[in-house]
Design an enzyme around this catalytic site. Structure first.
Site, mmCIF file in Angstrom:
data_model
loop_
_atom_site.group_PDB
_atom_site.id
_atom_site.type_symbol
_atom_site.label_atom_id
_atom_site.label_comp_id
_atom_site.label_asym_id
_atom_site.label_seq_id
_atom_site.Cartn_x
_atom_site.Cartn_y
_atom_site.Cartn_z
ATOM 1 N N TRP A 102 94.777 39.839 38.637
ATOM 2 C CA TRP A 102 93.994 40.871 39.322
ATOM 3 C C TRP A 102 94.783 42.170 39.481
ATOM 4 C CZ3 TRP A 102 89.180 40.157 38.738
ATOM 5 C CH2 TRP A 102 88.688 38.838 38.651
ATOM 6 N N ASP A 172 94.463 44.772 47.724
ATOM 7 C CA ASP A 172 93.323 43.922 47.389
ATOM 8 C C ASP A 172 93.484 42.613 48.160
ATOM 9 O OD1 ASP A 172 91.475 42.186 46.328
ATOM 10 O OD2 ASP A 172 92.003 42.562 44.225
ATOM 11 N N LYS A 196 84.681 35.195 48.967
ATOM 12 C CA LYS A 196 85.645 34.152 49.301
ATOM 13 C C LYS A 196 85.590 33.859 50.811
ATOM 14 C CE LYS A 196 87.804 35.876 45.339
ATOM 15 N NZ LYS A 196 87.345 35.003 44.265
#
Lengths: 361, 361
Positions: A102, A172, A196
């Site tokens: 990511w 993030d 999530k």
């Protein structure tokens, strides 16, 4: 109706109590004669839902008043574009820490949009098993901000510290936000896809310190402009109302059913410790991550004999333990232990793993 | 539980049968032990849901094979940025028809992103009561495409024809898609926010003819790139899975409960005709739009004495007729008659309006 244990990395398990409440209110919200999905985002009913959600989030994370909370669309991946467009309007270089897939994507996106980028630290040499230490960080002299990924969902690699730097920190937090208390004041921008620990896919949270709202590039899409979005209360256009409502239910659950983020952190620490202990003490399972950087949210592990992968997954599913397959890019297994995954799920998984090892290991 | 009649302009009414189905499947989808919201977007279960939704949409609209169907986020407003970024990479001017607030916003967005724009036709002189005719359209010589808004949700102004031009036609169909059959082959790009006739807010549909997929600007956010999104089956990153699922339920409802778009168009025509007839025959209510351009989806009307607005709205709400207030920018009333608003709702509204006029008019 049966509810199985769901270890999916995202979209991930939601608290059963939240889904029950949503089910109950699906056709008629509080006697108003319509679903939340059918309400104008500007109606008093929905505005109350939206404001309550923000207030609860602010309380849970103790968000300082000089931070705006934005409820957006597009996922964390859209923030890979929005962050540089909002923060690099006065020049400078976007600095990145690369600790997995990511973080790499975030850097690549800024680069392909034509921004200057600099790799300020990387875990590549360790095969992404250990994050760089504070001492190893090397920012460029013209750094405008430092971006990192608190928890790499695929690699299962988590920062054990918040970098201490002289430029705004952008993080993030998609896969570990709300897993424990967080000192928001250390950050310039925090963002997280909802799917999530927050709610359903299709909602993205952004926390932005208000002194960073005037750093945007000139030509950016209106909906990308943090300042305009903040001024419009995240309603420049129609927001994803139902996802926002569900996130609000999750925040209520965290506050009232769990008892806040300290309590949540205790449960999460116990869940992760148990599973890593079971892995470490076994002869069949292993996890390669340095102890200090093991993710509490995503626990990847491999079997000593990969021919056992298929039967492991098939038998797990048979036992009501869903979505343990690792990400297609790395293989193996991964158990995601987000907030909504109950401790009983982890206990059941550990028992299953021990039993499987005894029979097949 | 009570279900009132909901005339909201968006997020709008959804079919009760769809919400009932969603409620039933909320905690356990088809015995899989988890909610659709909790499924990986790459799981076989969700992929089947996603593919079925696309297949049903293709069938309903008879979408030709050379069109891609994209399931996106950000609303129609994000398309105001994405369309020029995807279609103006080889230069040329974006041409617009200006028939109300949404068309104006689309033009303004392209302009502020630095693209060349041209107003090819406008209804401004008529106070947006009549759309320009085909003969009045005047495209720029370097037009790359022509953009228009099929139905202006706020003004209640609808095109009664599809412009016949030599460049790709781009249409914002947010508030009238699926209201009747549509000749998709006439268009280069069709887009629509979901929250009127498709599903919940947070999902945007884009249909794009495949020969237009290579016209994009160089530096656009990855998630904006129609071609990349098409190649990834709208899963470059996590899509809004639950909204996609609900849209699929709406498509099923259109196919099986309604009987397709011809049947839907017949019902919609009857609903609108009734309401306009009631307005035209009254001494209290009026609608200013040219007969040929009256929207079948959004029926704005004013009361002869605006002091009656408040009691009208209060009494309507008391009677279970919700969200009849006009848009804050124009005032008055607006009854949105989207697909999910049943004919009985319109009949009840008409009776209420007649009764109100008799008592208070």
């Amino acid at each position: 109706m049966t509810r199985h244990y769901n270890f999916c990395a995202g979209p991930a398990a939601l608290p059963t109590a939240v889904l029950e409440r949503a089910r109950e209110e699906m056709l008629d919200y509080h006697g108003r004669g319509l679903s939340v999905m059918e309400m104008s985002h500007r109606s008093p009913e929905f505005v109350a839902i939206a404001e309550q959600a923000e207030a609860d989030l602010r309380e849970l994370l103790a968000i300082p008043e000089n931070y705006k909370v934005l409820f957006l669309q597009g996922g964390a991946s859209l923030q890979f574009s929005m962050v540089p467009m909002n923060l690099l309007g006065q020049g400078g270089t976007a600095n990145f820490l690369y600790t997995g897939i990511w973080g790499k994507k975030a850097l690549a996106e800024a680069k392909q949009l034509g921004f200057a980028v600099h790799m300020a630290g990387s875990s590549e040499a360790s095969g992404h098993t250990e994050v760089p230490t504070q001492a190893e960080l090397a920012l460029s002299s013209d750094a405008a901000y430092l971006h990192y990924t608190a928890n790499e969902t695929i690699g299962g690699l988590e920062f054990d510290y918040i970098p201490d730097v002289s430029v705004p920190l952008v993080c993030d937090y998609s896969s570990s936000i709300l897993a424990e208390p967080l000192d928001v004041s250390r950050f310039g921008v925090i963002y997280a896809g909802a799917q999530k620990n927050i709610g359903p896919a299709g909602l993205t949270l952004v926390l932005v310190r208000d002194d960073l709202l005037d750093q945007r590039c000139q030509r950016i899409p209106s909906l990308f402009d943090y300042q305009a979005v903040a001024e419009a209360g995240s309603m420049v256009n129609t927001p994803p109302t139902y996802a926002w409502y569900l996130a609000g239910l999750v925040f209520q659950w965290l506050k009232h059913d769990i008892g806040g983020l300290e309590a949540m952190a205790t449960i999460n620490a116990r869940k992760a410790a148990k599973l890593y202990a079971a892995i470490d003490s076994s002869g069949l399972y292993s996890n390669p991550i340095a102890l200090r950087n093991r993710s509490r949210m995503n626990v990847p592990f491999v079997l000593a004999d990969e021919r056992l992968d298929k039967p492991f997954l098939a038998e797990a599913e048979e036992a009501g333990l869903l979505n343990l397959k690792g990400h297609r890019s790395v293989g193996g297994m991964r158990a995601s232990l987000y907030n909504a995954v109950p401790e009983a799920a982890v206990d059941t998984l550990i028992d299953f793993m021990a039993d499987f090892e005894q029979r097949r290991g």
